[in-house]
Design a protein around this motif. Structure first.
Motif, short mmCIF file in Angstrom:
data_model
loop_
_atom_site.label_atom_id
_atom_site.label_comp_id
_atom_site.label_asym_id
_atom_site.label_seq_id
_atom_site.Cartn_x
_atom_site.Cartn_y
_atom_site.Cartn_z
N HIS A 4 0.83 -1.21 0.00
CA HIS A 4 0.00 0.00 0.00
C HIS A 4 0.86 1.25 0.00
CE1 HIS A 4 -3.74 -2.14 0.43
NE2 HIS A 4 -3.16 -2.90 1.35
N GLY A 5 2.16 1.07 -0.23
CA GLY A 5 3.07 2.21 -0.25
C GLY A 5 2.89 3.04 -1.51
N ALA A 6 3.55 4.17 -1.53
CA ALA A 6 3.48 5.07 -2.69
C ALA A 6 4.11 4.39 -3.89
CB ALA A 6 4.19 6.37 -2.37
N ARG A 7 3.49 4.60 -5.04
CA ARG A 7 4.00 4.08 -6.29
C ARG A 7 5.22 4.89 -6.71
NH1 ARG A 7 2.46 4.18 -11.63
NH2 ARG A 7 1.37 6.14 -11.38
N TYR A 8 6.21 4.24 -7.31
CA TYR A 8 7.39 4.96 -7.79
C TYR A 8 6.99 5.92 -8.90
CZ TYR A 8 11.50 5.98 -10.56
OH TYR A 8 12.47 6.64 -11.27
N GLU A 9 7.39 7.16 -8.76
CA GLU A 9 7.19 8.16 -9.82
C GLU A 9 8.54 8.76 -10.14
OE1 GLU A 9 4.55 9.19 -11.57
OE2 GLU A 9 3.23 7.74 -10.59
N PRO A 10 8.97 8.68 -11.39
CA PRO A 10 10.25 9.29 -11.73
C PRO A 10 10.18 10.81 -11.57
CG PRO A 10 9.11 8.58 -13.71
CD PRO A 10 8.31 8.09 -12.54
N LEU A 11 11.31 11.40 -11.30
CA LEU A 11 11.43 12.84 -11.13
C LEU A 11 11.11 13.53 -12.46
CD1 LEU A 11 12.31 14.55 -8.71
CD2 LEU A 11 14.66 14.36 -9.53
N THR A 12 10.29 14.56 -12.42
CA THR A 12 10.04 15.37 -13.61
C THR A 12 10.94 16.60 -13.52
OG1 THR A 12 8.33 16.71 -12.57
CG2 THR A 12 7.60 14.68 -13.67
N VAL A 13 11.11 17.30 -14.64
CA VAL A 13 11.93 18.50 -14.63
C VAL A 13 11.26 19.58 -13.76
CG1 VAL A 13 11.11 19.66 -16.72
CG2 VAL A 13 13.50 19.88 -16.07
N ALA A 14 9.93 19.59 -13.71
CA ALA A 14 9.22 20.55 -12.86
C ALA A 14 9.49 20.26 -11.39
CB ALA A 14 7.72 20.51 -13.15
N ARG A 15 9.45 19.00 -11.02
CA ARG A 15 9.74 18.61 -9.63
C ARG A 15 11.21 18.88 -9.30
NH1 ARG A 15 9.13 18.49 -4.88
NH2 ARG A 15 9.53 16.70 -3.59
N LEU A 16 12.09 18.61 -10.24
CA LEU A 16 13.52 18.91 -10.05
C LEU A 16 13.68 20.40 -9.74
CD1 LEU A 16 16.57 18.32 -10.16
CD2 LEU A 16 16.43 18.57 -12.65
N GLY A 17 13.02 21.25 -10.52
CA GLY A 17 13.09 22.70 -10.28
C GLY A 17 12.66 23.06 -8.87
N ALA A 18 11.59 22.44 -8.38
CA ALA A 18 11.10 22.72 -7.02
C ALA A 18 12.14 22.28 -5.98
CB ALA A 18 9.78 22.01 -6.78
N LEU A 19 12.81 21.16 -6.23
CA LEU A 19 13.82 20.65 -5.29
C LEU A 19 15.09 21.52 -5.27
CD1 LEU A 19 13.52 16.83 -6.01
CD2 LEU A 19 12.75 18.03 -3.95
N LEU A 20 15.34 22.24 -6.36
CA LEU A 20 16.54 23.09 -6.43
C LEU A 20 16.40 24.35 -5.58
CD1 LEU A 20 17.42 22.95 -10.24
CD2 LEU A 20 18.38 21.57 -8.38
N VAL A 21 15.18 24.76 -5.30
CA VAL A 21 14.95 25.99 -4.53
C VAL A 21 15.61 25.86 -3.16
CG1 VAL A 21 13.20 27.49 -3.47
CG2 VAL A 21 12.79 26.47 -5.73
N GLY A 22 16.50 26.80 -2.88
CA GLY A 22 17.15 26.84 -1.57
C GLY A 22 18.25 25.81 -1.35
N ALA A 23 18.49 24.94 -2.32
CA ALA A 23 19.54 23.92 -2.16
C ALA A 23 20.91 24.53 -2.48
CB ALA A 23 19.27 22.74 -3.09
#
Length: 130
Positions: A4-23
């Motif tokens: 019942h765990g979360a399904r694997y979703e590959p990183l999108t470029v939009a999600r990558l952009g969000a992760l770059l904020v403040g890193a």
């Protein structure tokens, strides 16, 4: 037995952009490497979907333009046109993410067209090890 765990979703470029904020820079390159690794493992027909959504601003124009160049570069390698959102992003001044004399020379010679066109000078080799 079903998970019942979360399904694997590959990183999108939009999600990558969000992760770059403040890193910090080291974390940013690690995230780019993770994105590239996941992208490489996705079937060709699913890859376009990872690039289609425009990332929000990262707070750093260099990285905003880098994401556009990356999306165009990956689409071109797969024989597709770039997502439309990439067209509006480019730098007025050149940026060398790896700014040593040797890295600069390598980037000027080997920067993929999608990056060079936008003023981002990073060599293909740096993208492969990022």
């Amino acid at each position: 037995m079903q998970s019942h765990g979360a399904r694997y979703e590959p990183l999108t470029v939009a999600r990558l952009g969000a992760l770059l904020v403040g890193a910090d820079e080291t974390r940013r390159w690690r995230l780019v490497a993770e994105f590239l690794e996941e992208y490489r493992w996705e079937p060709l027909e699913k890859r376009a979907a990872l690039l289609n959504e425009e990332p929000s601003a990262t707070g750093d124009e260099h990285w905003d333009v880098f994401l556009a160049a990356l999306a165009e570069h990956l689409a071109a390698k797969d024989g597709r046109g770039a997502p439309s959102w990439v067209e509006t992003r480019s730098l007025r001044r050149f940026w060398f993410p790896f700014n040593t004399p040797a890295a600069r020379v390598d980037a000027v010679v080997h920067a993929p067209a999608a990056f060079r066109r936008r003023g981002v000078y990073v060599s293909t080799q740096e993208l492969n090890v990022a």
